[in-house]
Design a protein around this motif. Structure first.
Motif: not given
Ligand code: ADE
Length: 220
Positions: A1-22
């Motif tokens: 699956m591909k997930i495209s996230i449209l956001t004004l703050f892409p840096n907010m996702f650092d950490g959540v997507f770079t650790e553990s199960i994700i």
């Protein structure tokens, strides 16, 4: 699956997507996540993406143009476009199961006071993660990605989610690990008995008891 996230703050996702199960799901190509700053799509010379509301009122409103252009640029016939808003349908585990089968999710994160209502004409689904208001859709987007990713076959063991709270409308049963006695609190004797039938029965009853106490609405 591909997930495209449209956001004004892409840096907010650092950490959540770079650790553990994700992180592992991304590395093993079970999911692909694309972060798109929709400010990059604005045609405004000052890179503006929001403006004051017609009719007056507090705050700024996200404008149509950058979001329309971004969605039109990345959308395919296989895409499902989701708008995150406190005014959406309340998200639940059943929806997570439905969404895990999609090929491409486009998730639009609102921010500021709201968005031009015409943006709703290009979305397939409007979702809220609960009856409270956040500063934007970024945290809700993380909630969606996390809850969907763990249900994608091969990401975690299937037994880990088939017995989840909400999957069968009851909360999880209580679990314990070593030591058998912690500060005077004993592990229920039945769990040490080795009688799997009795243990299963006990867990079912405890789950029901807990659900009745905390979330009676689930049993209706
Ligand atoms: N944006 C702000 N609050 C939200 C919520 N509760 N759910 C989804 N998007 C939101």
């Amino acid at each position: 699956m591909k997930i495209s996230i449209l956001t004004l703050f892409p840096n907010m996702f650092d950490g959540v997507f770079t650790e553990s199960i994700i992180k592992r799901a991304i590395e093993s190509k079970k999911i692909e996540i694309e972060l798109i700053n929709f400010r990059d799509y604005t045609l405004d010379p000052h890179k503006k993406v929001d403006d004051s509301p017609f009719g007056g009122g507090a705050g700024m409103v996200l404008m149509c143009q950058p979001i329309f252009d971004a969605v039109e640029d990345i959308r395919t016939p296989e895409s499902k476009v989701i708008l995150l808003t406190p005014a959406g349908k309340v998200y639940n585990q059943k929806m997570a199961y439905d969404l895990r089968n999609e090929k491409h999710l486009i998730i639009i994160c609102g921010h500021y006071e709201g968005f031009d209502d015409r943006i709703r004409t290009i979305v397939d689904l409007e979702l809220s993660i609960g009856d409270y208001v956040l500063t934007g859709g970024e945290v809700p987007a993380m909630v969606l990605v996390d809850s969907i990713t763990r249900l994608i076959p091969g990401v975690i063991r299937e037994e880990s989610y088939t017995e989840d709270s909400f999957t069968s409308n009851v909360l999880d049963y209580p679990v314990y690990t070593h030591p058998r006695n912690f500060r005077g609190i004993e592990v229920p004797e039945i769990l040490l008995s080795g009688d799997h039938k009795k243990i299963e029965e006990y867990r079912r009853e405890e789950a029901k008891k807990r659900t009745k106490e905390v979330r009676p609405d689930l049993l209706k």
